[in-house]
Motif scaffolding. Structure first.
Motif, PDB file in Angstrom:
ATOM      1  N   THR A  18       7.971   1.720  -4.017  1.00  0.00           N
ATOM      2  CA  THR A  18       9.221   1.018  -3.726  1.00  0.00           C
ATOM      3  C   THR A  18       8.978  -0.464  -3.483  1.00  0.00           C
ATOM      4  N   GLU A  19       9.473  -1.288  -4.398  1.00  0.00           N
ATOM      5  CA  GLU A  19       9.458  -2.750  -4.269  1.00  0.00           C
ATOM      6  C   GLU A  19       8.087  -3.291  -3.878  1.00  0.00           C
ATOM      7  N   VAL A  20       7.072  -2.848  -4.594  1.00  0.00           N
ATOM      8  CA  VAL A  20       5.697  -3.224  -4.269  1.00  0.00           C
ATOM      9  C   VAL A  20       5.293  -4.516  -4.983  1.00  0.00           C
ATOM     10  N   ASN A  37       7.434  -6.857  -7.199  1.00  0.00           N
ATOM     11  CA  ASN A  37       8.621  -6.034  -6.970  1.00  0.00           C
ATOM     12  C   ASN A  37       8.681  -4.815  -7.903  1.00  0.00           C
ATOM     13  N   SER A  39       8.935  -0.889  -8.663  1.00  0.00           N
ATOM     14  CA  SER A  39       9.417   0.393  -8.131  1.00  0.00           C
ATOM     15  C   SER A  39       9.272   1.453  -9.218  1.00  0.00           C
ATOM     16  N   SER A  73       3.484  -6.380  -0.074  1.00  0.00           N
ATOM     17  CA  SER A  73       4.783  -5.952   0.438  1.00  0.00           C
ATOM     18  C   SER A  73       5.203  -4.694  -0.302  1.00  0.00           C
ATOM     19  N   GLY A  74       6.160  -3.972   0.266  1.00  0.00           N
ATOM     20  CA  GLY A  74       6.633  -2.738  -0.331  1.00  0.00           C
ATOM     21  C   GLY A  74       5.911  -1.523   0.230  1.00  0.00           C
ATOM     22  N   THR A  75       6.327  -0.350  -0.226  1.00  0.00           N
ATOM     23  CA  THR A  75       5.770   0.904   0.289  1.00  0.00           C
ATOM     24  C   THR A  75       5.397   1.840  -0.845  1.00  0.00           C
TER      25      THR A  75
END
Length: 278
Positions: A18-20, A37, A39, A73-75
């Motif tokens: 997700t949004e990595v 970003n 996903s 950033s992101g998960t």
């Protein structure tokens, strides 16, 4: 490296990115954005290939899923767990371009290694090794050493080792990249058969368009750095494990190869595509 799924949430996605983004900072402070970003989801039992130009972040994304690196950033979740917990729980198997076999251990010994490291009793290790050797067609080579095998056979041992603890997910980074074309096609045939029999989900990095099309349920096309997902092609050319040699001669296969090539070059509008056998 291999693993078995443990602590897996029922009904969860095999992979949920997700949004990595991943930004690398150099010694002099210069930064390089490898991923921007991104996903992506992978369903249980689904085969998804990542393809794109060199430096687009395919292998970086693979390493992030495997918790060999950390997103800026992101998960990322693997079967409902964080990537870190999935690694600790040994929820996936990994195969790289180089087989990475230990030269002083036999074929069977290499396959048994992850089981041995995790305290599995010797009789159970032997039984699982024999089962996997049969699965990859190397039962007669259990007591051989890696330097007595061809490159393709070594890769089959590496795949068997990655399956040792019955993972529900395989992460594969160009595992056939160093093989000649004929051996590569044979290994592709073997892999779809193995995935059909085990039901494992696969995230597969490749530079080969025909390989991605032959193996995959979906092909994820990535843009040049910073890596973004340009498009996703749904390839419905038969169930995993049922795709035979003749598939490479079918018009639907060539159509899918052409579509992936066009997506890589940005020659068609962005949007999900699908190719089916009629």
């Amino acid at each position: 490296m291999s693993a078995k799924a443990s602590g897996v949430a029922a009904g969860s996605l095999a992979v949920d990115v997700t949004e990595v983004s991943r930004i690398f900072t150099g010694k002099k402070g210069a930064s390089v954005a490898a991923l921007d970003n991104v996903s992506l989801t992978v369903n249980p039992g689904e085969f998804v290939s990542l393809i794109g130009p060199s430096g687009c972040g395919k292998s970086t994304l693979m390493r992030l899923i495997a918790d060999l690196d950390t997103p800026t950033s992101g998960t990322i979740e693997v079967f409902g767990q964080s990537a870190r917990q999935a690694r600790l729980n040994q929820s996936y198997g990994i195969a790289f371009q180089q087989a990475g076999l230990l030269p002083w251990r036999t074929v069977a010994g290499n396959i048994e290694l992850p089981l041995e490291l995790h305290g599995v009793a010797k009789p159970a290790r032997k039984a699982r090794s024999a089962e996997l050797l049969d699965l990859v067609g190397l039962s007669d080579f259990a007591h051989h050493y890696p330097d007595q095998l061809s490159g393709g056979m070594q890769q089959r041992v590496a795949i068997a080792r990655s399956l040792a603890e019955s993972p529900r997910l395989l992460l594969m980074d160009e595992p056939f990249g160093a093989l000649d074309e004929m051996t590569r096609e044979r290994m592709q045939n073997e892999l779809v058969r193995i995935c059909g029999e085990t039901g494992a989900a696969v995230v597969f990095v490749t530079h080969s368009i025909p390989e991605a099309v032959f193996l995959s349920d979906r092909v994820v096309v990535m843009s040049p750095r910073p890596g973004r997902i340009r498009d996703i092609l749904s390839v419905r050319l038969g169930e995993t494990g049922e795709r035979g040699e003749n598939l490479r001669e079918e018009s639907s296969f060539f159509q899918a190869v052409s579509q992936v090539r066009e997506l890589l070059h940005g020659e068609v509008p962005v949007g999900a595509r699908g190719v089916e056998t009629r």
